[in-house]
Enzyme design. Structure first.
Site, PDB file in Angstrom:
ATOM      1  CE1 TYR A 138      -4.187   2.528   0.500  1.00 39.16           C
ATOM      2  CE2 TYR A 138      -2.470   3.357   2.123  1.00 39.16           C
ATOM      3  CZ  TYR A 138      -3.060   4.074   1.632  1.00 39.16           C
ATOM      4  OH  TYR A 138      -4.160   4.496   1.545  1.00 39.16           O
ATOM      5  CD  GLU A 159      -6.031   4.402  -1.138  1.00 38.99           C
ATOM      6  OE1 GLU A 159      -6.704   4.199  -1.863  1.00 38.99           O
ATOM      7  OE2 GLU A 159      -6.292   4.727   0.228  1.00 38.99           O
TER       8      GLU A 159
END
Ligand code: ADP
Ligand code: MG
Length: 393
Positions: A116, A204
């Site tokens: 992530y 993101e």
């Protein structure tokens, strides 16, 4: 402002953030043309909506998954046909879901591990923060809740920019070495430049992946921009997809109104963001639910008030309206005239409670009284809120 994954990936490519090759399509014909640009082999079909959790989502006709692995391009074409025009419900869309109007075809990558990576603004420190985790591909909120030690943060001094030691720290925390470390370091630097140059509110990547060949790729991409900086990025404004936005919010933005639709049934028309927040609070306090946040601003014109009132009246969920104005710069009579004009145009069948206080309130109240409008006046904020909650109950 949000953009789609396929648009975010084009942006990433411009900044040297590696992504698998892909193309988007909005019609069956475009799907064929898009697939022709990709090599034969395992292909992903990805529904393009402004919401995450697509992989685990379900379409309203029962078809499962807004992100699908297909062994061949022929299969990808068939799956795309099932997605286009269909409505996808994910954890982030709410029960109504979102209609899929664009699909994205991209080569299926061999995944060694999912990570992530995100960059956003930390409001406490007023610094951009890079958030990274070895637990990618899953809901990051769950990771943060259950295993906060697996979330790594690096705060970047906006004046100095991202320092090499900070990039090394992230690479170390992610446990990357060799070619992967080198590629990830370059990706993080380029992603930071992308975030900074475009005035993004957030970039993101979930998942960021490593491949058996040592590549590091962004497999998903979510980018949102600071609306207040859009005036200096016409190329980003051009990416706006109005299909993804609430028509009421689009209309409000045309009139420079700060409007956010909510799911309650009491509409509010207020001047000032702070007063708008406390108006929503007081409605809740007396047992009601606000249908929107609406701040007409300090110096709203009559035209803006008319537009605001029409937007409210156009919301089928609204069962009552509370106008709460504290006139400082705002002239209460401008609000009153706006209300009267809007009602003249579109009519009013709902209970309306008005509380006018401050600058030119007496004239405002006189305008409303002279109009013959069936409204209830509130003496104080609490009085007005109590009355509207009772009227919609
Ligand atoms: P969402 O977050 O909306 O569910 P993602 O783009 O993250 O959508 O896709 C969900 C999952 O599908 C990813 O976590 C990844 O495992 C897989 N996936 C997505 N794109 C690819 C790709 N190009 N190649 C292989 N797997 C992919
Ligand atoms: Mg994702």
């Amino acid at each position: 402002m949000n953009i789609h994954e396929y648009q975010a990936k084009t942006l990433f490519e411009q900044y040297g953030v590696p992504v698998p090759k892909g193309t988007a399509a909005t019609t069956p014909g475009e799907c064929i043309a898009a697939l022709a640009q990709l090599p034969e082999g395992p292909t992903m079909v990805k529904a393009q909506i402004h919401a995450g959790g697509r992989g685990k989502g379900t379409f309203t006709d029962g078809f499962k998954g807004g992100v699908k692995y297909c062994k061949t391009k022929a299969e990808a074409l068939e799956i795309a046909g099932k997605m286009l025009g269909n409505t996808l419900v994910t954890l982030q869309t709410g029960p109504a879901g979102r209609k899929v109007q664009t699909v994205y075809f991209t080569g299926a990558s061999a995944i060694k591990k999912e990570y992530y990576l995100a960059i956003l603004l930390d409001r406490t420190t007023s610094h951009p923060v890079i958030v990274a985790s070895t637990e990618g591909g899953v809901e990051i909120e769950k990771v943060a809740h259950a295993t906060p030690e697996k979330i790594h943060k690096v705060f970047v001094d906006p004046a100095c920019g991202l320092a090499d030691f900070q990039v090394r720290e992230l690479i170390f925390k992610l446990g990357l070495t060799g070619a992967e470390a080198k590629n990830a370091a370059k990706l993080i630097r380029n992603l930071y430049t992308c975030y900074w140059d475009t005035d993004a509110a957030m970039v993101e990547i979930n998942p960021l992946i490593t491949t058996p060949a040592g590549e590091v790729l962004a497999l998903d991409a979510k980018v949102s921009f600071d609306d207040n900086a859009l005036f200096r990025h016409p190329e980003i404004v051009a990416l706006r997809d109005l299909n993804e936005e609430d028509p009421k919010e689009i209309e409000a933005s045309k009139h420079a109104l700060n409007y956010i639709a909510l799911d309650g049934n009491i509409a509010c028309l207020v001047n000032g963001a702070g007063l708008a927040m406390s108006t929503m609070d007081i409605i809740k306090h007396f047992g009601g639910t606000p249908a929107n946040f609406l701040d007409v601003g300090g110096g709203a014109t009559r035209e803006q008030v008319v537009a605001a009132f029409k937007i409210i009246l156009g919301d089928a969920n609204v069962k009552g309206i509370l106008v709460n104005i504290f006139g400082g710069i705002m002239d209460c009579n401008v609000i009153a005239q706006g209300i009267v004009e809007a009602v003249k145009e579109v009519g009013l069948k709902l209970p309306l409670v008005v509380r006018l206080e401050g600058n030119n309130a007496v004239a405002g109240k006189a305008t409303l009284a002279a109009s013959g409008l069936a409204l209830v006046s509130g003496d104080t904020m609490a009085d007005a809120a109590r009355k509207i909650v009772k009227l919609v109950a």
